[in-house]
Design a protein around this motif. Structure first.
Motif, short mmCIF file in Angstrom:
data_model
loop_
_atom_site.label_atom_id
_atom_site.label_comp_id
_atom_site.label_asym_id
_atom_site.label_seq_id
_atom_site.Cartn_x
_atom_site.Cartn_y
_atom_site.Cartn_z
N GLN A 295 0.75 -1.22 0.02
CA GLN A 295 -0.03 -0.05 0.09
C GLN A 295 0.80 1.36 -0.15
O GLN A 295 0.41 2.21 -0.68
CB GLN A 295 -0.94 0.02 1.13
N GLN A 297 3.84 1.69 -1.43
CA GLN A 297 4.29 1.55 -2.75
C GLN A 297 3.04 2.23 -3.71
O GLN A 297 3.22 3.16 -4.46
CB GLN A 297 4.76 0.51 -3.40
N THR A 298 1.96 1.80 -3.57
CA THR A 298 0.83 1.86 -4.55
C THR A 298 0.46 3.59 -4.33
O THR A 298 0.26 4.32 -5.14
CB THR A 298 -0.41 1.16 -4.32
N ASP A 299 0.36 3.86 -3.25
CA ASP A 299 -0.04 5.29 -2.80
C ASP A 299 1.06 6.30 -3.24
O ASP A 299 0.83 7.48 -4.09
CB ASP A 299 -0.26 5.43 -1.29
N ASP A 453 1.88 -9.15 -6.60
CA ASP A 453 0.74 -9.65 -5.88
C ASP A 453 0.92 -10.77 -5.19
O ASP A 453 1.35 -11.92 -5.51
CB ASP A 453 -0.21 -9.97 -6.92
#
Length: 464
Positions: A295, A297-299, A453
């Motif tokens: 999360q 990294q995603t943000d 993932d």
């Protein structure tokens, strides 16, 4: 543009755009010295032997020379005439004694066809060429300090500048052209396949060095015989050591494996980290930590675009880390107070990422390692990101006793850490996820396709 629109193989069939790089460097120099004229002079690295041995030191081309030539060959020189925009590459002449052992070297005709230069001469013509060019009125030779051979003479030049050329190349390297992006993408593709090979082999491996061997072998089979940096293959608690070097510990009884490894393609680096369960199944604790880091990294990737402050992206990683650790109960208290106290640096002690290119930690980031603020001290980029730059986004959470114990002994921080809950996470070691991002006007393009993932990681490891 997506990675699917980068036609790597077609682009790389062309020549490395050395002369375009030289023109950019001259523009930078003239932004500092408006009337700059004369020549740029660069030397490649020489072949040398190991001490007490007749074996050569592994060759690594000087990156400044590579940037202005595309030449990954030893004992070469470059002279670029600013006025005519003409580049001359000087290569070693044929040495009959060397040919017996090593075969014929690159010929001038082959070099001219292969590289983006205007002329190729034997290195015996270097000094006569410099004498001729130095005789021009008010001519300056721009070179890099401590990178000029004793046998080279600049006597004819009125002026000698040993400062601005290195700076100019470092700054120009930040923004990549299409060819450079394709080189990084190629290195990333090779590295991604090698990461997958490690996933497929981890359950049968007994030792970290077996997994390193799988990665290196996969890269070599794809034509990438050089690595961008020494691989980090860290199992269990060793994953909390940021630049772990041993790669020789047994895997039995350990939860996670952190693999930080990237191939090099024509001197350009990939830098990819993946963390995954050795058994094929995350534990409850390791899965929870992994999802927080993912999360983070995603943000952070969602924030990327031309002009974004890298400091702000880095702070966002800390905010998400704090929220995640609060949800686990490792941290307690007020999110903003924890950030202000910098307690999260106990779990994320490094910077979020760095520029990537000819070097793994590429030039032009202007870090400030004397920054008194602990969350910025090791941040390798302290600027707004320009379009065309390539940067790593590599958040992590680490449970390293050497780092965390001083925080537990400091009342400023200990009030925010629940040590009883923390004790459940020491064996997680560390989790880092790292991708390579090309910055664009409106966002970014992920050049990395290695699997991250968590469900897919488990599926591949288990072979299901």
């Amino acid at each position: 543009m997506s990675t699917a629109n980068i036609d790597v193989e077609t682009i790389l069939r062309g020549k490395y755009p050395a002369k375009a790089h030289a023109k950019r460097v001259v523009e930078y120099i003239r932004s500092k010295i408006p009337d700059a004229t004369g020549v740029l002079y660069l030397e490649g690295r020489s072949d040398r032997l190991l001490e007490d041995s007749d074996e050569p030191i592994p060759f690594r081309q000087r990156r400044a020379f590579m940037y202005l030539t595309g030449v990954d060959v030893a004992d070469c020189f470059l002279v670029y005439d600013i006025a005519s925009a003409r580049s001359t590459l000087f290569i070693p002449p044929v040495d009959p004694d060397s040919v017996i052992w090593s075969g014929l070297p690159l010929s001038p005709e082959e070099a001219l066809a292969k590289y983006d230069v205007d002329a190729v001469l034997p290195s015996t013509e270097l000094n006569p060429t410099l004498v001729r060019l130095g005789a021009a009125p008010n001519s300056t030779v721009f070179a890099i300090a401590d990178r000029v051979s004793d046998a080279v003479t600049f006597l004819e030049f009125n002026n000698k500048d040993f400062t601005v050329l290195g700076e100019a190349i470092d700054e120009c390297r930040v923004i990549k052209d299409e060819y450079e992006i394709s080189l990084i993408r190629k290195a990333s593709q090779i590295s991604g396949a090698a990461h997958k090979a490690v996933l497929e082999g981890v359950r049968e491996a007994k030792n970290e060095y077996e997994l390193e061997g799988i990665f290196l072998g996969s890269c070599a089979r794809q034509g990438a015989k050089k690595q961008a940096y020494p691989s980090i293959v860290a199992s269990g608690r060793a994953a909390a050591t940021l630049h772990y070097v041993h790669n020789d510990k047994e895997l039995a009884g350990k939860d996670l494996l952190l693999l930080d490894a990237g191939a090099e393609w024509n001197c350009y680096a990939a830098d990819i980290t993946r963390t995954f369960p050795i058994s094929g199944r995350f534990t409850e604790e390791s899965r929870a930590v992994y999802e927080i880091v993912l999360q983070m990294q995603t943000d952070c990737i969602a924030m990327l675009k031309e002009g974004v402050s890298w400091d702000e992206v880095h702070v966002q990683a800390h905010r998400v880390a704090i929220d995640g650790l609060l949800s686990l109960g490792v941290l307690k208290g007020n999110r903003n107070e924890i950030l202000a106290a910098r307690t999260s640096a106990a779990f994320l002690p490094h910077g979020l990422g760095h520029y990537l290119g000819l070097d793994t930690h590429d030039t032009g980031g202007h870090p400030n390692y004397s920054d008194p603020d602990p969350i910025f001290r090791y941040l390798r980029v302290r600027l707004n990101l320009p379009a065309g730059s390539v940067i790593t986004v590599e958040p992590g959470l680490y449970f390293c006793e050497f780092i965390i114990r001083p925080y537990l002994n400091d009342p400023k921080h200990s009030k925010y850490i629940d040590e009883k809950v923390l004790d459940k996470y020491w064996d997680v070691g560390g989790v880092r996820i790292e991708d390579n991002l090309l910055i664009t006007k409106d966002g970014s393009i992920n050049l990395t396709d290695a699997i991250k993932d968590p469900d897919e990681l488990e599926r591949i490891i288990l072979g299901s």
